[in-house]
Scaffold this motif. Structure first.
Motif, PDB file in Angstrom:
ATOM      1  N   ARG A   1       6.983  -5.548  17.107  1.00 31.16           N
ATOM      2  CA  ARG A   1       6.520  -4.384  17.361  1.00 31.16           C
ATOM      3  C   ARG A   1       6.069  -4.245  18.869  1.00 31.16           C
ATOM      4  O   ARG A   1       6.362  -3.233  19.489  1.00 31.16           O
TER       5      ARG A   1
ATOM      6  N   GLY B   1       2.720   0.059  10.554  1.00 25.58           N
ATOM      7  CA  GLY B   1       3.159   0.036   9.352  1.00 25.58           C
ATOM      8  C   GLY B   1       2.802   1.223   8.512  1.00 25.58           C
ATOM      9  O   GLY B   1       3.679   1.743   7.562  1.00 25.58           O
ATOM     10  N   ALA B   2       1.857   2.001   8.858  1.00 22.89           N
ATOM     11  CA  ALA B   2       1.495   3.239   8.216  1.00 22.89           C
ATOM     12  C   ALA B   2       2.626   4.354   8.645  1.00 22.89           C
ATOM     13  O   ALA B   2       2.984   5.021   7.704  1.00 22.89           O
TER      14      ALA B   2
ATOM     15  N   HIS C   1      -4.033  -8.794  10.444  1.00 21.50           N
ATOM     16  CA  HIS C   1      -2.853  -7.855  10.096  1.00 21.50           C
ATOM     17  C   HIS C   1      -3.385  -6.545   9.693  1.00 21.50           C
ATOM     18  O   HIS C   1      -3.134  -6.478   8.469  1.00 21.50           O
TER      19      HIS C   1
ATOM     20  N   ARG D   1       0.869  -1.335  -0.037  1.00 19.93           N
ATOM     21  CA  ARG D   1      -0.003  -0.003   0.080  1.00 19.93           C
ATOM     22  C   ARG D   1       1.082   1.321   0.105  1.00 19.93           C
ATOM     23  O   ARG D   1       2.099   1.240   0.205  1.00 19.93           O
TER      24      ARG D   1
ATOM     25  N   LEU E   1       5.631  -9.563  12.730  1.00 16.90           N
ATOM     26  CA  LEU E   1       6.220  -8.253  12.630  1.00 16.90           C
ATOM     27  C   LEU E   1       5.475  -7.437  13.575  1.00 16.90           C
ATOM     28  O   LEU E   1       6.089  -6.821  14.446  1.00 16.90           O
TER      29      LEU E   1
ATOM     30  N   ILE F   1       5.767   3.870   6.323  1.00 16.98           N
ATOM     31  CA  ILE F   1       5.313   4.376   5.039  1.00 16.98           C
ATOM     32  C   ILE F   1       5.403   5.721   5.114  1.00 16.98           C
ATOM     33  O   ILE F   1       6.162   6.402   4.140  1.00 16.98           O
TER      34      ILE F   1
ATOM     35  N   ASN G   1       0.038  -8.256   1.371  1.00 14.58           N
ATOM     36  CA  ASN G   1      -1.234  -7.693   1.960  1.00 14.58           C
ATOM     37  C   ASN G   1      -2.328  -7.897   1.093  1.00 14.58           C
ATOM     38  O   ASN G   1      -2.196  -7.601  -0.025  1.00 14.58           O
TER      39      ASN G   1
ATOM     40  N   SER H   1       6.932   0.890   2.241  1.00 16.68           N
ATOM     41  CA  SER H   1       6.792   0.234   3.261  1.00 16.68           C
ATOM     42  C   SER H   1       7.906  -0.790   3.866  1.00 16.68           C
ATOM     43  O   SER H   1       8.905  -0.944   3.636  1.00 16.68           O
ATOM     44  N   SER H   2       7.574  -1.015   5.368  1.00 16.68           N
ATOM     45  CA  SER H   2       8.579  -1.772   6.133  1.00 16.68           C
ATOM     46  C   SER H   2       9.350  -3.187   4.988  1.00 16.68           C
ATOM     47  O   SER H   2       8.465  -3.657   4.508  1.00 16.68           O
TER      48      SER H   2
ATOM     49  N   ARG I   1      -4.624  -1.761   4.543  1.00 17.29           N
ATOM     50  CA  ARG I   1      -4.089  -2.929   3.756  1.00 17.29           C
ATOM     51  C   ARG I   1      -5.291  -3.559   2.903  1.00 17.29           C
ATOM     52  O   ARG I   1      -5.060  -4.144   1.874  1.00 17.29           O
TER      53      ARG I   1
HETATM   54  C1  LMR Z   1       3.681  -3.496   7.734  1.00 21.45           C
HETATM   55  O1  LMR Z   1       2.899  -3.897   8.827  1.00 21.45           O
HETATM   56  O2  LMR Z   1       4.544  -2.771   7.855  1.00 21.45           O
HETATM   57  C2  LMR Z   1       3.291  -3.792   6.482  1.00 21.45           C
HETATM   58  O3  LMR Z   1       2.167  -4.599   6.315  1.00 21.45           O
HETATM   59  C3  LMR Z   1       2.910  -2.918   5.325  1.00 21.45           C
HETATM   60  C4  LMR Z   1       1.806  -2.043   5.588  1.00 21.45           C
HETATM   61  O4  LMR Z   1       1.247  -1.514   4.528  1.00 21.45           O
HETATM   62  O5  LMR Z   1       1.731  -1.569   6.662  1.00 21.45           O
END
Ligand code: LMR
Ligand code: NAD
Length: 329
Positions: A163, A228-229, A188, A93, A159, A232, A132, A238-239, A99
């Motif tokens: 985190r 994740g956002a 997720h 994304r 992940l 970005i 995703n 993205s990660s 996602r």
């Molecule tokens: C994340 O969690 O880093 C990945 O799923 C990428 C995203 O779009 O957040």
């Protein structure tokens, strides 16, 4: 006697996660230091050349455990004989998207890949979906592989788990090694529920060790769920390395077992545990024993946890209905 090489199929091999992942797989971190690997890379035709470049670099590392690299643009060939499949290849994304918005763009990738796994993967195939929306993509692949035991299809919430460990460790000024029994429940996505009512910090329930419900609800949960956002926003992409790291952790524990006295988080096919409808691929607390992820049973859920889990699972049910409508399952 030397072990036979394990066939590891990686999709999206020329992407940013692929680049962070493949060197670690080839160096032995995915399966352990005694297990040679043969890489089978899948890309779309336009990206095969870039995958060839990565393969040249892999070669140039002279990894003792790397027993070969093959590159394909056809899923049937890429998954033939696969023992482990890392389904990374999918569009990420961009800013402002959730996602789930990727469902239409990415869902179509996972039906033919599920069919290819069904047709030709090895009997012990283990699948981790990273692309995703990971849970529902895993459901699509699983539904299209009726001859493979459903438990072999998983999606990555490791992940999010990692985190959550880091955020809690920073808050309490402890090492991540002092935290056990962290759980990510559900999807997720931004609805995921990182649970501090079962996590323990040096034996004390994490929520009690924090002693600050406002932090738990208004800072910890959103920070983990929206990390994740935030990545970005900060990186403009993205990660990647942290996602590759989590994929390594997920498969390593699946194959080698989780440590005694602890558990981890993975999205696995629900057997109805904790009221999660059977068949949805939802994140749970899991242990790995004898090469299988098993859902940790018997945890009491308080009202807050129950509501959070129900909300995330409702989103998974909606995603399942959407991919049904699209004819993908
Ligand atoms: C994340 O969690 O880093 C990945 O799923 C990428 C995203 O779009 O957040
Ligand atoms: P990227 O765009 O850098 O790479 C994706 C690669 O997949 C590209 O090389 C593309 O050519 C390839 N690809 C596309 N369709 C394919 C197909 N049908 N078969 C094989 N390969 C195909 O993206 P990225 O940053 O590596 O991320 C990949 C996916 O992982 C995204 O969907 C992203 O959102 C997801 N992701 C998930 C998590 C998680 O925690 N579950 C974490 C980070 C990223």
């Amino acid at each position: 006697m030397a072990k036979a090489p394990v066939n590891v199929t990686v999709t999206g091999a020329a992407g940013q996660i692929g680049y962070a992942l493949l060197f670690r797989v080839a160096s032995g971190q995915l399966l352990g230091p005694d297990t040679p690997v043969k890489l089978r890379l899948l890309e779309i035709p336009q990206a095969v050349k870039a995958a060839e470049g990565t393969a040249m670099e892999l070669d140039d590392c002279a990894f003792p455990l790397l027993a070969g690299i093959d590159i394909f643009d056809d899923p049937k060939q890429a998954f033939a004989g696969a023992n482990v499949a890392l389904l990374v290849g999918a569009r990420p994304r961009t800013k402002g998207m959730e996602r789930g918005d990727l469902l239409e763009a990415n869902g179509g990738i996972f039906k033919p890949q599920g069919e290819a796994i069904n047709a030709g993967a090895a009997d012990d195939i283990r699948v981790l979906v990273v692309g995703n929306p990971a849970n529902t993509n895993a459901l699509i692949a699983q539904a299209n592989a009726p001859d493979v035991p459903a438990e072999r299809f998983t999606a990555m919430t490791r992940l999010d788990h990692n985190r959550a460990l880091s955020q809690l460790a920073h808050k309490l000024g402890v090492s991540v090694t002092e935290i056990k029994k962290m759980t990510i429940w559900g999807n997720h996505s931004a609805t995921q529920y990182p649970d501090l009512y079962h996590a323990e910090v040096n034996g004390t329930v994490a929520a009690d060790a924090v002693g600050d419900d406002a932090w738990l609800r208004d800072e910890f949960i959103p920070t983990v769920a929206k990390r994740g956002a935030a990545i970005i926003e900060a990186r403009g992409a993205s990660s990647a390395a942290s996602a590759a790291n989590a994929a390594i952790d997920h498969v390593f524990d699946w194959v080698n077992g989780t440590p005694e006295g602890d558990w981890t988080s993975a999205a696995v096919v629900s057997d109805g545990s904790y009221g999660v409808p059977e068949g949805l691929i939802s994140s749970f607390p899991v242990v790995s024993r004898n090469g299988r992820y098993e859902i940790v049973q018997g945890l009491d859920l308080n009202e807050f946890s129950r509501q959070r889990i129900d909300a995330s699972v409702a989103e998974l049910a909606e995603e399942r209905d959407a991919v049904r409508q699209l004819g993908l399952i």
